[in-house]
Scaffold this active site. Structure first.
Site, mmCIF file in Angstrom:
data_model
loop_
_atom_site.group_PDB
_atom_site.id
_atom_site.type_symbol
_atom_site.label_atom_id
_atom_site.label_comp_id
_atom_site.label_asym_id
_atom_site.label_seq_id
_atom_site.Cartn_x
_atom_site.Cartn_y
_atom_site.Cartn_z
ATOM 1 N N ASP A 130 -18.727 -0.715 -11.459
ATOM 2 C CA ASP A 130 -17.674 -1.281 -12.293
ATOM 3 C C ASP A 130 -16.718 -0.146 -12.718
ATOM 4 O OD1 ASP A 130 -16.609 -3.345 -14.278
ATOM 5 O OD2 ASP A 130 -17.149 -1.662 -15.569
ATOM 6 N N GLY A 131 -15.424 -0.374 -12.574
ATOM 7 C CA GLY A 131 -14.436 0.671 -12.849
ATOM 8 C C GLY A 131 -14.519 1.217 -14.273
ATOM 9 N N HIS A 181 0.819 -1.223 0.000
ATOM 10 C CA HIS A 181 0.000 0.000 0.000
ATOM 11 C C HIS A 181 0.854 1.275 0.000
ATOM 12 C CE1 HIS A 181 -3.208 -2.863 1.465
ATOM 13 N NE2 HIS A 181 -3.664 -2.374 0.342
ATOM 14 N N ASP A 192 -6.008 -0.541 -7.851
ATOM 15 C CA ASP A 192 -5.623 -1.465 -6.773
ATOM 16 C C ASP A 192 -6.507 -2.701 -6.910
ATOM 17 O OD1 ASP A 192 -4.817 -2.707 -4.480
ATOM 18 O OD2 ASP A 192 -5.777 -1.294 -3.117
ATOM 19 N N GLU A 225 -15.298 0.752 -6.194
ATOM 20 C CA GLU A 225 -15.127 -0.675 -5.836
ATOM 21 C C GLU A 225 -16.381 -1.420 -6.298
ATOM 22 O OE1 GLU A 225 -12.876 -2.996 -4.070
ATOM 23 O OE2 GLU A 225 -14.512 -4.201 -4.867
HETATM 24 N N1 SPD Z 1 -1.527 -11.544 -6.339
HETATM 25 C C1 SPD Z 1 -2.224 -10.646 -5.476
HETATM 26 C C2 SPD Z 1 -2.323 -9.273 -5.994
HETATM 27 C C3 SPD Z 1 -3.260 -8.464 -5.179
HETATM 28 C C4 SPD Z 1 -3.181 -7.044 -5.523
HETATM 29 N N2 SPD Z 1 -4.180 -6.250 -4.873
HETATM 30 C C5 SPD Z 1 -4.265 -6.373 -3.489
HETATM 31 C C6 SPD Z 1 -5.243 -5.437 -2.905
HETATM 32 C C7 SPD Z 1 -4.727 -4.856 -1.666
HETATM 33 N N3 SPD Z 1 -5.287 -3.575 -1.421
#
Ligand code: SPD
Length: 283
Positions: free
Chosen positions: A142-143, A67, A160, A111
């Site tokens: 949906d994004g 993050h 993300d 989200e």
């Molecule tokens: N292979 C896992 C990748 C996950 C990426 N996103 C994770 C979300 C965390 N906020």
């Protein structure tokens, strides 16, 4: 003491039989949403773990490396990161880091699965409490649809997302990145999770073939996350104007609180790729 050993293993076809086993001592919640199967389990080693459709999204122990890097690298490369969009990010970790930047005036979160947010409010308050901040606006959509009506609106867009499998595949297409470009202001930056240099080299190369056509500045950087496939994960840095090293503002880093992973030297070092990637991937 139970005689049954519970282990979780992330089975992920593209990785040809390699997977990490994590010992689990408690299953805290399981639910099926219209979009995915969500588990929250507890591991003696990594603390609570969020698992969506069998894929580790985060663990309490190592989420900071992900993050902090998905947020602070683009924000410390932009002179005035005010309006930010997060696509995905339903656990709240990315929003928590965004709110450390006083320049940020608005965070829109798009989200698709509202259940992720509710589960994380119950089990990961250290991340999901960030959704209660007055700068944050949540859209359960949906994004790709969300972007259609938002042209030239954001300084920063952070994707993300989960992995490029199932419903996540649309977030890794040329069409989607053209929409991201259109929704950024004229000097905007977009960052997205972009898999493992070691295990997904062909995928990353294919992505950069079209990212380089769309954005004037592109780069790949990475972070270490022990519970992700191969122990690391990369990010695509796509920018209309600013360069992640030449325009980096190290003075910003001193103002960021509670950092476990990110620092000014690491910002620059995270773009230095191993020889096989530098030579073969041409990214
Ligand atoms: N292979 C896992 C990748 C996950 C990426 N996103 C994770 C979300 C965390 N906020």
């Amino acid at each position: 003491m139970s005689k049954i050993d519970l282990w979780f293993g992330e089975q992920y076809g593209r990785e040809n039989g390699r997977y990490l086993n994590i010992k689990v001592d408690n299953v805290l919640e399981k639910l099926q949403t219209p979009f995915q199967e969500i588990y929250v389990v507890h591991s003696p080693t990594f603390g609570k773990i969020l698992i969506n459709d069998g894929v580790v999204m985060l663990t309490e122990d190592d989420e900071a490396g992900y993050h902090e890097m998905i947020v602070h690298v683009p924000l410390c490369s932009h002179p005035e990161p005010k309006e930010v969009l997060v696509i995905g990010g339903g656990d709240g970790g990315t929003v928590r880091e965004l709110l450390k930047h006083p320049q940020v005036s608005k965070v829109d979160v798009c989200e698709i699965d509202g259940e992720v947010i509710e589960v994380c409010r119950r089990h990961f308050p250290n991340l999901a409490n960030s959704f209660d901040h007055k700068k944050v606006h949540i859209y359960l959509e949906d994004g790709a649809q969300f972007l259609i009506s938002r042209k030239a609106q954001y300084d920063i867009i952070i994707i993300d997302s989960t992995d490029p499998i199932g419903p996540g595949t649309t977030l890794f297409t040329e069409h989607f990145y053209q929409s991201i470009f259109d929704s950024l202001k004229e000097d905007g930056i977009a960052v997205s999770q972009m898999e493992s240099l070691f295990w997904h080299t062909g995928f990353i190369q294919d992505m950069f073939l079209f990212l380089k056509k769309i954005f004037p500045v592109t780069a790949y950087y990475y972070t270490m996350v022990p519970t992700y496939p191969s122990g690391m994960i990369g990010f695509s840095f796509c920018s209309k104007k600013y360069h992640p090293i030449e325009d980096f503002r190290p003075e910003r880093v001193a103002g960021l609180s509670d950092l476990k992973y990110y620092h000014a030297d690491l910002h620059k070092a995270s773009f230095v790729l191993p020889a096989f990637a530098k030579n073969d991937l041409q990214i």
